[in-house]
Every structure is written in structure tokens, then in C-alpha cells.
Scaffold this active site. Structure first.
Site, short mmCIF file in Angstrom:
data_model
loop_
_atom_site.label_atom_id
_atom_site.label_comp_id
_atom_site.label_asym_id
_atom_site.label_seq_id
_atom_site.Cartn_x
_atom_site.Cartn_y
_atom_site.Cartn_z
N ASP A 1 89.72 121.51 49.47
CA ASP A 1 89.15 121.79 48.02
C ASP A 1 89.92 121.01 47.02
O ASP A 1 91.07 120.55 47.14
CB ASP A 1 89.20 123.28 47.68
CG ASP A 1 88.11 123.97 48.15
OD1 ASP A 1 87.14 123.44 48.61
OD2 ASP A 1 87.96 125.37 48.22
N LYS B 1 85.09 120.60 44.31
CA LYS B 1 84.01 121.06 43.54
C LYS B 1 84.68 121.34 41.94
O LYS B 1 85.29 122.55 41.88
CB LYS B 1 83.33 122.35 43.95
CG LYS B 1 82.44 121.93 45.11
CD LYS B 1 81.31 123.06 45.33
CE LYS B 1 82.21 124.34 45.97
NZ LYS B 1 81.42 125.27 46.52
N MET C 1 87.56 131.26 36.83
CA MET C 1 86.43 130.44 36.65
C MET C 1 85.78 130.99 35.51
O MET C 1 84.42 130.55 35.48
CB MET C 1 85.46 130.42 37.73
CG MET C 1 85.96 130.10 39.21
SD MET C 1 85.16 130.28 40.69
CE MET C 1 84.67 131.66 40.61
#
Length: 501
Positions: A35, A57, A169
Site C-alpha cells: 500500500d 490508493k 480517512m
């Protein structure tokens, strides 16, 4: 051969916050699919030939879709490979690890999940905020700050919770989160914090109230990735913050040592709060020089003195000694000299106590310390690197026979980074460390003339005068030079400089 997949939590960013099992799997993997937010230092532990696949991402920027990632993990395992899916934090804490596990099961792939430390807990801890605290918060709640399209949230239920709220997030929606909590009953004066790049050398923290946290975070320039913490425990930060007080916190340091030695220095720098970038500028190559050393070892009894000028020299000599069926007893009766404390310690690990270690760690001082023990019929063995400075040989050769045996070369390694990438890393760095003249030559060979003006703008730290002299050949003046020409001395001068900044 049947493959297997492991969904491994890489922790929140600090290199030390990965499980032992996770690191062991990284070292064994055939394929690592990683990641964006993992510590890139983990990939340096991958075995030679391991396939590394980036599947990061970022906000509005996905290298692959989640479906493609899940399928890729399964496909690689079905090829009979040991696959490590390396995920930031914990695979099952908003990491979509459940989806990947379901795909593996559907594909008939054997898998295991290796939990990781979630940033929801570790990030708060590194900011000096305990996620629970007796008499203040007896529970905590981890919430995604980014809902999928069409999903709705019960903001009133969240606002009524008395424990600590942690949003992951959520930076893009920070203002919306604060507004909804206040409108649904949470006091606008509730303490709140935003923690950017938690547990890393780039960590920054903004603290305010729920009504003021968006403005405070934006004023501090905080963006993604960040944690949002809401609750009375935030007030404990003023007493419990520790990470940002470390001497090198916020500094990005380039380490130019060899791959095998860089991790030790990087680890020490991280303990001081720095963010490290490893660009190895030397690789120890000893294979072409074995025959000369073997010949010297067969004639070992003919020598009266042996001089070691590096830890690498010690390691290679004793490996060759062992291959010949001999051990440290073969040095019995010889005067043993070491150029400095690190080399002295390496000898001690092999059962040899150095007779001579000069106060100043240079070839000239080794020669000066040795000369009182030398006679015309003395014979000195000097196993060391190709291209080493000639002063030691020249000074000793005036008094006796010196056999210099090249045992290794500090060669330019095959780089994961090309010149442009190295310069890009250099531009982002605050400090560049050099631990030998070879690291200077090879690093400048990597960055080329284009990189020298950029290097001049950085804090350049040299381990000692010989390394500093090499820097000066390229028009570079070290900002700091270690008083003691060792890694400890290098770190000490960096710490002292940080304390007076």
C-alpha cells in the site's frame, strides 16, 4: 506447488511498529503487494528476486481498483507463490482486508491474516493522547471519515457517545464531521485534534475545540493522511506529548551506508525522531579478492603484526580464516591493531582483544601507534579495501615489510533509484550523512554534477576528517563533523546541533 497469501498489517508508519511475524513473512515472500502508506523501509528486507507490486490508493488517485487488487493477490497465490499483501495499519480496520480475504476464499487460496497496530490507537499515543484514560474516557470508537456513495450515518448516536471518537480517512470531510457532531448535540468546546502523518518523522499535530479544529488544521497546513480525535483525552497532550520532542523530529535524513549497515544507522536515527531515506552508496564486494587473502592466511605464522582498518575487513578476514579450518587462535603471538572502536568491537566479537587502538582514528595515527612495536625484521599483514589511502602503508614500509592484501572493494551498488530519483530524494531531505570517503565518491557519482548544488544546500554530516577531505574535493564543506570518528560520534554531533537550533 500450492501457494498461500498473507494479509499483513504493516502498522501506522513507524518502522518499529510491525509485528515480528509480519517482518518474517516479508523476508520469505515471493511477491509483496504493498500500500501507499506502508514504511518503504520494510521492502528493503525482501529477499532477492521477490516481486514488488505497488497497489497504493491515495485520495482520488488509485493505482488499481480494489477488485483488481483482490484478484491480483489470488492470481499470484494460484501461481504457487507465497504472497504478502502488505497493508497500512491493520488489514481489518478500514483496510478492506475482509474483501480481499473473501476473494481468496472464493478462489480456493489458503490465507492467513497477520494483525497490525492500527493508527487509531498508535497515532494518538505518539501525539501524547491516550485513547482511553481512567475518569476521562472509558471507551473509544473508530469511525471511517469517508462514507461510500449512498451511505448514511447516525450522527446523533455518535454525538451522544461519551468515549473518544477517532475518525480515519476524514480530512476531506473535517469541517463536515465537526459541524454534524455539533449540530447533533456534541459541545462545540469539546477538545479535538488532527494528527498528520502519525508516528512518522513528518508527524504534525493541531489541537483546538470541535468548533475550531478545521481552521486550526488548515492553518497548520495539515492534509491527508490524518487522524481526527474528538474527546476530553486530547487535553492530556500538553503533559504526555513525547514524539515531537525527540531531537531530530521533523528532519528527513539520507543514509548512504551499505545496504547491510544502513539499517542499524537508520534505526538509531529513527530513535531520535528522524525520518530516514536509505540510498546506499557502497556495496561490499569481496569475491574477486579471495585468492590473495587465502594465500596470506596460509602464511599467517610468518607475520608479527596484523592491522584492521574497518569492520568489513574484520568480517571478511575471519570468514576466510574459518573457511580455511582455522580460528582466532591463529593470531596468537601477533600484535593486533584496530583503527577505531567499531573495528575493535568487531575483533572482540571474534574473541580477539586489540593490542593497539589509536586515540585518533586515521591511518597516520595507526602507524604512529604501531611504530614503537616494530623492528626491521617485523612483517605486517594489512587486509583492507581496494583503493584505501596509502599513508599507512608508506609510513610502515619505511621500517619493515608490509603486505597489503586487498580483501574487498567498496563498489557502487546496483541502485533501486536512478540519478533523477536520487536527486528527487535529495531535494526533499534536510540532512545527508557520510560515513566514509567511498560513500562520498559513490553518492556524488550517483547524483552527478547536477546534484552537487542541491547537496550544498543541505546539512552535510561527516564521520571524520578523511571523509571531510573527500567532500572538499567536490567543493563541499561538511556542516558537521563527528568529534569521535564513529557512528556514535556522528549521532552525537547531530543531536548537539539539533539542541542548539
Amino acid at each position: 506447488m500450492k501457494g498461500k497469501a498473507y494479509l499483513v498489517g504493516a502498522g501506522p508508519g513507524d518502522y518499529g511498529l510491525i509485528t515480528i511475524k509480519g517482518m518474517e513473512l516479508i523476508k520469505k515472500a515471493d511477491v509483496i503487494i504493498y500500500d501507499r502508506l506502508i514504511n518503504s523501509g520494510y521492502l528493503l528486507s525482501a529477499r532477492k528476486g521477490c516481486e514488488l507490486i505497488y497497489a497504493g490508493k491515495g485520495p482520488k488517485n488509485h493505482e488499481m481498483t480494489q477488485e483488481e487488487i483482490s484478484r491480483l493477490i489470488a492470481d499470484k497465490a494460484l501461481e504457487g507463490k507465497l504472497v504478502v499483501r502488505l497493508k497500512g495499519g491493520d488489514p481489518y480496520v478500514f483496510g478492506r482486508g475482509g474483501e480481499e480475504a473473501l476473494q481468496l476464499r472464493e478462489s480456493g487460496v489458503e490465507f492467513e491474516v497477520v494483525p497490525g497496530i492500527t493508527s487509531a490507537v498508535a497515532g494518538l499515543a505518539y501525539a501524547g493522547i491516550p485513547i482511553t484514560h481512567r475518569g476521562v474516557a472509558d471507551s473509544f470508537h473508530v469511525i471511517t471519515g469517508h462514507l461510500a456513495a449512498g451511505e448514511r450515518r447516525d450522527w446523533r448516536a455518535l454525538a451522544e457517545l461519551k468515549g473518544t471518537l477517532v475518525f480515519l480517512m476524514g480530512m476531506e470531510n473535517l469541517g463536515h464531521i465537526a459541524k454534524e457532531l455539533i449540530q447533533n448535540g456534541k459541545s462545540p468546546d469539546t477538545p479535538a485534534a488532527v494528527i498528520n502523518w502519525a508516528t512518522t518523522g513528518r508527524q504534525k499535530v493541531a489541537v483546538s475545540t470541535l468548533s475550531g479544529i478545521e481552521a486550526e488544521a488548515r492553518a497548520a497546513g495539515l492534509g491527508s493522511p490524518s487522524l481526527i480525535a474528538v474527546g476530553e483525552v486530547v487535553e492530556l497532550r500538553s503533559e504526555l506529548a513525547f514524539f515531537e520532542k525527540l531531537p531530530l523530529h521533523g528532519k528527513r535524513v539520507i543514509v548512504t551506508r551499505s545496504r547491510g549497515q544502513a539499517s542499524a544507522l537508520s534505526g538509531r536515527l529513527r530513535e531520535m525522531g528522524a525520518e530516514t531515506v536509505e540510498i546506499p552508496a557502497i556495496e561490499i564486494v569481496n569475491e574477486p579478492f579471495g585468492e590473495a587473502l587465502e594465500k596470506a592466511i596460509k602464511d599467517l605464522r610468518g607475520y608479527t603484526h596484523i592491522v584492521f582498518t574497518s569492520v568489513n575487513g574484520v568480517d571478511i578476514f575471519f570468514e576466510s580464516l574459518s573457511a580455511a579450518g582455522l580460528d582466532s587462535r591463529s593470531l596468537s603471538g601477533m600484535t593486533v591493531a584496530a583503527i577505531g572502536p567499531a573495528t575493535e568491537a568487531a575483533l572482540k566479537d571474534r574473541g580477539i582483544r586489540a593490542d593497539i587502538v589509536p586515540a585518533e582514528y586515521t591511518g597516520e595515527n595507526v602507524a604512529a601507534s604501531l611504530l614503537p612495536t616494530i623492528r626491521r625484521d617485523s612483517r605486517v599483514l594489512l587486509p583492507r579495501a581496494k583503493g584505501a589511502r596509502r599513508e599507512l602503508v608508506e609510513l610502515l614500509s619505511r621500517e619493515c615489510r608490509v603486505d597489503e592484501v586487498v580483501t574487498y572493494e567498496a563498489a557502487m551498488p546496483k541502485q533501486e533509484k536512478d540519478s533523477a530519483q536520487a536527486i528527487a530524494e535529495l531535494e526533499k531531505a534536510d540532512i545527508v550523512t557520510f560515513t566514509s570517503s567511498s560513500t562520498v565518491r559513490n553518492f556524488i557519482g550517483l547524483i552527478g554534477e547536477e546534484g552537487i548544488p542541491i547537496l550544498k544546500e543541505k546539512l552535510i554530516v561527516s564521520i571524520g576528517p578523511i571523509t571531510s577531505m573527500e567532500l572538499e574535493k567536490y567543493g563541499l564543506k561538511p556542516s558537521l563533523q563527528a568529534a569521535e570518528y564513529t557512528i556514535d560520534g556522528l549521532l552525537d554531533v547531530m543531536k548537539k546541533n539539533a539542541e542548539v537550533e
